[in-house]
Design a protein around this motif. Structure first.
Motif, PDB file in Angstrom:
ATOM      1  N   GLY A 109      18.025 101.572  41.235  1.00  0.00           N
ATOM      2  CA  GLY A 109      16.580 101.705  41.351  1.00  0.00           C
ATOM      3  C   GLY A 109      15.848 100.404  41.663  1.00  0.00           C
ATOM      4  N   ILE A 110      16.577  99.390  42.093  1.00  0.00           N
ATOM      5  CA  ILE A 110      15.945  98.114  42.418  1.00  0.00           C
ATOM      6  C   ILE A 110      15.189  98.229  43.730  1.00  0.00           C
ATOM      7  N   ILE A 111      15.763  98.963  44.685  1.00  0.00           N
ATOM      8  CA  ILE A 111      15.074  99.280  45.933  1.00  0.00           C
ATOM      9  C   ILE A 111      15.252 100.762  46.204  1.00  0.00           C
ATOM     10  N   THR A 112      14.393 101.303  47.047  1.00  0.00           N
ATOM     11  CA  THR A 112      14.532 102.705  47.448  1.00  0.00           C
ATOM     12  C   THR A 112      15.061 102.748  48.875  1.00  0.00           C
ATOM     13  N   GLU A 113      15.563 103.914  49.255  1.00  0.00           N
ATOM     14  CA  GLU A 113      16.057 104.074  50.625  1.00  0.00           C
ATOM     15  C   GLU A 113      14.924 103.889  51.622  1.00  0.00           C
ATOM     16  N   ASP A 114      13.709 104.336  51.270  1.00  0.00           N
ATOM     17  CA  ASP A 114      12.567 104.160  52.163  1.00  0.00           C
ATOM     18  C   ASP A 114      12.236 102.684  52.353  1.00  0.00           C
ATOM     19  N   GLN A 118      12.370 100.748  55.907  1.00  0.00           N
ATOM     20  CA  GLN A 118      11.212 100.022  56.425  1.00  0.00           C
ATOM     21  C   GLN A 118      11.571  98.574  56.732  1.00  0.00           C
ATOM     22  N   GLU A 119      12.359  97.954  55.885  1.00  0.00           N
ATOM     23  CA  GLU A 119      12.744  96.560  56.111  1.00  0.00           C
ATOM     24  C   GLU A 119      13.640  96.429  57.343  1.00  0.00           C
ATOM     25  N   ILE A 120      14.534  97.384  57.522  1.00  0.00           N
ATOM     26  CA  ILE A 120      15.414  97.361  58.696  1.00  0.00           C
ATOM     27  C   ILE A 120      14.598  97.540  59.972  1.00  0.00           C
TER      28      ILE A 120
END
Length: 134
Positions: A109-114, A118-120
């Motif tokens: 839960g440190i980052i989400t897939e969304d 978005q970062e990619i």
């Protein structure tokens, strides 16, 4: 898997296939979940390397072979790297490690897939350097 995966098919099965192929080092330039030219070419290459007719179509048996191949490759590479301290990991090893770290960050839960997506997709600045003086 209810139907064969082939050109223009969409869905979760295609997304899973693309993830497997990407982890094996194949570039995925198709939209996630859409079986396009990049996915087909990767499948054909895999089929050729395994001595199969390169149809570009994925049935249940081929999907199982892809899954098994990925697991065997990861174990073989891990044991080969541990066998000698002088062995340096290649780009594929780095890619496998990066995918594992990313999955852990999402699972915890440190980052989400969304956020990852978005970062990619965020445009990256281009650095222009001057040629060296001679």
């Amino acid at each position: 898997m209810g139907r064969d995966l082939k050109m223009y098919v969409r869905g979760k099965g295609v997304s899973m296939l693309q993830e497997l192929l990407q982890r094996m080092g194949y570039p995925m330039n198709d939209r996630p979940g859409l079986f396009g030219v990049s996915t087909r070419d990767a499948v054909k290459d895999f089929q050729s390397k395994k001595g199969l007719k390169p149809t570009g179509v994925v049935d249940e048996a081929l999907l199982n072979m892809l899954r098994q191949n990925f697991g065997i490759d990861v174990q073989a590479r891990s044991s080969a790297v541990k066998a000698t301290d002088k062995a340096l990991p290649d780009d594929r090893d780095h890619q496998i490690q990066l995918h594992a770290i990313t999955r852990l960050l999402i699972q915890k839960g440190i980052i989400t897939e969304d956020e990852l997506r978005q970062e990619i997709e965020r445009p990256q600045p281009v650095r222009i350097s001057e040629p060296p003086l001679t």
